[in-house]
Design a protein around this motif. Structure first.
Motif, PDB file in Angstrom:
ATOM      1  N   UNK A  12       0.822  -1.217   0.000  1.00  0.00           N
ATOM      2  CA  UNK A  12       0.000   0.000   0.000  1.00  0.00           C
ATOM      3  C   UNK A  12       0.858   1.270   0.000  1.00  0.00           C
ATOM      4  N   UNK A  13       1.841   1.287  -0.848  1.00  0.00           N
ATOM      5  CA  UNK A  13       2.696   2.463  -0.953  1.00  0.00           C
ATOM      6  C   UNK A  13       3.870   2.478  -0.004  1.00  0.00           C
ATOM      7  N   UNK A  14       3.868   1.586   1.010  1.00  0.00           N
ATOM      8  CA  UNK A  14       5.000   1.491   1.941  1.00  0.00           C
ATOM      9  C   UNK A  14       6.003   0.473   1.415  1.00  0.00           C
ATOM     10  N   UNK A  15       7.262   0.853   1.309  1.00  0.00           N
ATOM     11  CA  UNK A  15       8.310  -0.053   0.841  1.00  0.00           C
ATOM     12  C   UNK A  15       8.869  -0.800   2.051  1.00  0.00           C
ATOM     13  N   UNK A  59       6.637  -4.528   9.833  1.00  0.00           N
ATOM     14  CA  UNK A  59       6.422  -5.321   8.634  1.00  0.00           C
ATOM     15  C   UNK A  59       4.942  -5.591   8.439  1.00  0.00           C
ATOM     16  N   UNK A  60       4.491  -5.494   7.198  1.00  0.00           N
ATOM     17  CA  UNK A  60       3.092  -5.811   6.912  1.00  0.00           C
ATOM     18  C   UNK A  60       2.885  -7.314   7.015  1.00  0.00           C
TER      19      UNK A  60
END
Length: 314
Positions: free
Chosen positions: A15-18, A313-314
């Motif tokens: 979602x846009x987060x690297x 972390x996702x």
């Protein structure tokens, strides 16, 4: 011989987060390799890409020189995830037999291996008990047994020492070393640098999803070493703290209370610092010219801000 794990310029976004950016690393066969960094650095995401639980948005992952997915090679891999998961109402032996059979072990062989491992880890008298009757530390050891029952060639441990008391952490450390001596390649993640420094042949340090440094531990310490001194003093009546913060003597320093690890300023010799310490009247209990610790290398390279990630972390 190709590396057991090879990652080339791997990136993963959520979602846009690297979460992981342009990560490359190699895990040599038979080594203990540490994937290091603070919480939220991208360690678990990287491991999940190695296991093919997550697919990279860019880059390439190979295991044993092939593009076969981690799930296709599960019989060669033992994976202990950071988030433990056990069937709490099952009995210990029944659970281990069930998980071993999913890895292709015959039931009789699995039972013999399970008994051997349970005895080794002090759980022999608990094999007929339900998982929810065991303490968290005992449950963690059961899950570790389930990870190694099928004799994996690659053992992946995500924060394996989390939640273990010092005695059980020592037991697990000894087991990991024995497995490595027998030829198992071990990849484990941790945010505790002291553990990695004692165990690892090679490391990759990441922060905010990006590699900071990697290579054999001896090379990392040599490349990032300076003129480091470990100082231990009894400080009553002596202004040692101010001395160790003096920029004309010390360029960087970590003060742990009972001792300090410092890097000397340009042009300052260890003997100069020693004379200054003696002149304060402090009782010197330790003075050692040493390589920098992995902890100090990490703090010097990425700064204390990396210990407070923007997002886990996702």
């Amino acid at each position: 011989m190709p590396p057991v794990v090879w990652m080339s310029r791997v990136t993963k976004r959520f979602s846009g987060h690297v979460a992981v950016r342009d990560l490359s690393l190699e895990v040599p066969a038979g080594s203990i390799y540490g994937l290091l960094g603070p919480n939220g650095a991208g360690k678990t995401t990287s491991i999940r890409m190695i296991m093919n639980i997550l697919v990279p948005d860019a880059g390439e992952v190979q295991l044993w020189g092939t593009h076969a997915a981690g799930r296709d090679l599960s019989h060669r891999i033992g994976y202990l995830p950071e988030e433990r998961g056990l069937y709490k109402k099952m009995r210990v032996m029944d659970l281990l037999l069930f998980l071993a059979e999913t890895k292709g072990l015959h039931r009789r062989e699995a039972r013999e291996e399970a008994r051997r491992w349970l005895e080794r880890l002090g759980l022999g008298d608990w094999r007929s008990r339900k998982l929810d009757e065991l303490s968290k530390g005992m449950q963690q050891k059961v899950q570790f047994v389930s990870t190694v029952l099928h004799r994996p060639q690659l053992l992946i441990l995500d924060e394996p020492f989390a939640g273990l008391d010092p005695v059980n952490a020592q037991v697990l450390k000894d087991v990991v070393l024995d497995l490595a001596r027998d030829g198992t390649t071990v990849l484990f993640s941790t945010h505790i640098m002291e553990q990695a420094e004692k165990l690892c042949d090679a490391v990759c340090i990441i922060a905010r999803g990006e590699k900071v440094v990697d290579g054999p531990v001896t090379d990392v310490k040599r490349r990032h070493g300076g003129r480091h001194v470990i100082v231990g003093v009894e400080r009553s009546g002596a202004d040692v703290g101010a001395l160790l913060r003096n920029p004309t003597l010390v360029s960087k320093g970590d003060d742990y209370g009972q001792y300090a690890e410092v890097e000397l300023a340009d042009g300052v010799s260890p003997q100069t610092l020693l004379r200054e310490l003696v002149d304060t009247g402090a009782l010197i209990t330790r003075f050692e010219v040493a390589e920098p610790s992995l902890h100090k290398i990490f703090i010097d390279l990425v700064g204390p801000a990396a210990a407070t990630p923007e997002r886990a972390d996702a």
